[in-house]
Design an enzyme around this catalytic site. Structure first.
Site, PDB file in Angstrom:
ATOM      1  N   THR A  70       0.414  -1.286  -0.076  1.00 32.59           N
ATOM      2  CA  THR A  70      -0.127  -0.256   0.144  1.00 32.59           C
ATOM      3  C   THR A  70       0.667   1.476  -0.096  1.00 32.59           C
ATOM      4  OG1 THR A  70       0.017  -0.142   2.475  1.00 32.59           O
ATOM      5  CG2 THR A  70      -1.896  -1.064   1.157  1.00 32.59           C
ATOM      6  N   THR A 115       1.157   3.980   1.659  1.00 36.38           N
ATOM      7  CA  THR A 115       2.609   5.163   2.784  1.00 36.38           C
ATOM      8  C   THR A 115       3.492   3.960   3.230  1.00 36.38           C
ATOM      9  OG1 THR A 115       0.540   6.332   3.291  1.00 36.38           O
ATOM     10  CG2 THR A 115       1.792   5.836   4.570  1.00 36.38           C
ATOM     11  N   CYS A 116       2.650   2.671   3.225  1.00 44.55           N
ATOM     12  CA  CYS A 116       3.509   1.693   3.651  1.00 44.55           C
ATOM     13  C   CYS A 116       4.467   1.822   2.768  1.00 44.55           C
ATOM     14  CB  CYS A 116       2.687   0.543   4.285  1.00 44.55           C
ATOM     15  SG  CYS A 116       1.454   0.290   4.753  1.00 44.55           S
ATOM     16  N   SER A 117       4.968   1.332   1.518  1.00 41.16           N
ATOM     17  CA  SER A 117       5.437   0.875   0.511  1.00 41.16           C
ATOM     18  C   SER A 117       6.517   2.691   0.731  1.00 41.16           C
ATOM     19  CB  SER A 117       5.255   0.719  -0.415  1.00 41.16           C
ATOM     20  OG  SER A 117       4.271  -0.415  -0.523  1.00 41.16           O
TER      21      SER A 117
END
Length: 215
Positions: free
Chosen positions: A101, A103-105
């Site tokens: 996703t 923001t996570c990546s």
């Protein structure tokens, strides 16, 4: 007379069932206490809205009977008991709502990869990234961003660890099911010393820099 007796009998059965249901609810609601947590999960009471019990907090112990999955250096799927790894060690765990996703990546995981050496230089034995995804997805995600031996990619496929911590994030309305709230924490000898728990999937205080500043 027969109708009156039948009515009383039905009422008795109803009360008995209600009693069993409430006992069951109470049992599920407080299972976290045996792990040293404040509480563990969202409990559904028939005919009422679900009850949100609080998440873990600083001073709580990590659950002892929940495992996470990962792929080892030989490419074999293995399991890791977080409590065992934390015993006698400093460990940093951070969780994301989902692999791959945005923001996570782009922010959360890369930040820990970039600052892994600095964090470990402070005496941290392991840095682990947790998500409610399967081990295959976590392995592929880790490879895509260069996690290598810097960050362990830990899969909580059935959200058992997430629920044990009381940090579930219900994204069913978005087609994503139950996920984890975003957080980062420092664990020392099995006890939570620092906890940066975000609201939902927000990313404001759970980054690598926040953990590094607390070490």
């Amino acid at each position: 007379m027969a109708q009156t007796m039948a009515s009383h009998s039905c009422m008795a059965v109803h009360h008995a069932r209600a009693s069993v249901t409430m006992k069951s609810v109470k049992s599920r609601a407080f299972t976290g206490h045996k792990h040293g947590l404040s509480a563990t999960s969202r409990v559904a009471i028939p005919g009422r809205k679900s009850v949100q019990v609080s998440a873990l907090s600083v001073g709580d112990k990590i659950p002892e009977d929940v495992n996470l999955s990962y792929f080892d250096s030989d490419g074999n799927m293995a399991t890791l008991n977080v409590a065992d790894v934390c015993a006698g060690n400093k460990v940093v765990l951070f969780a994301v709502p989902g692999a791959f996703t945005p923001t996570c990546s782009l922010k959360h995981l890369p930040g820990f990869i970039e600052q892994a050496a600095e964090i470990k230089a402070k005496g941290v034995e392991m840095i682990g990234c947790v998500a409610v995804n399967d081990a295959f997805v976590m392995e592929a995600w880790g490879k895509s961003v260069g996690a290598d031996d810097k960050v362990m990619m830990l899969a909580d496929g059935s959200a058992l660890f997430t629920k044990a911590l009381g940090v579930e994030l219900d994204l069913t309305d978005k087609g994503l099911g139950i996920r984890s709230r975003r957080y980062s924490m420092l664990i020392d000898d099995g006890v939570v010393k620092v906890l940066n728990l975000e609201e939902g999937g927000a990313f404001t205080m759970s980054g690598a820099a926040d953990i590094l500043s607390a070490l």
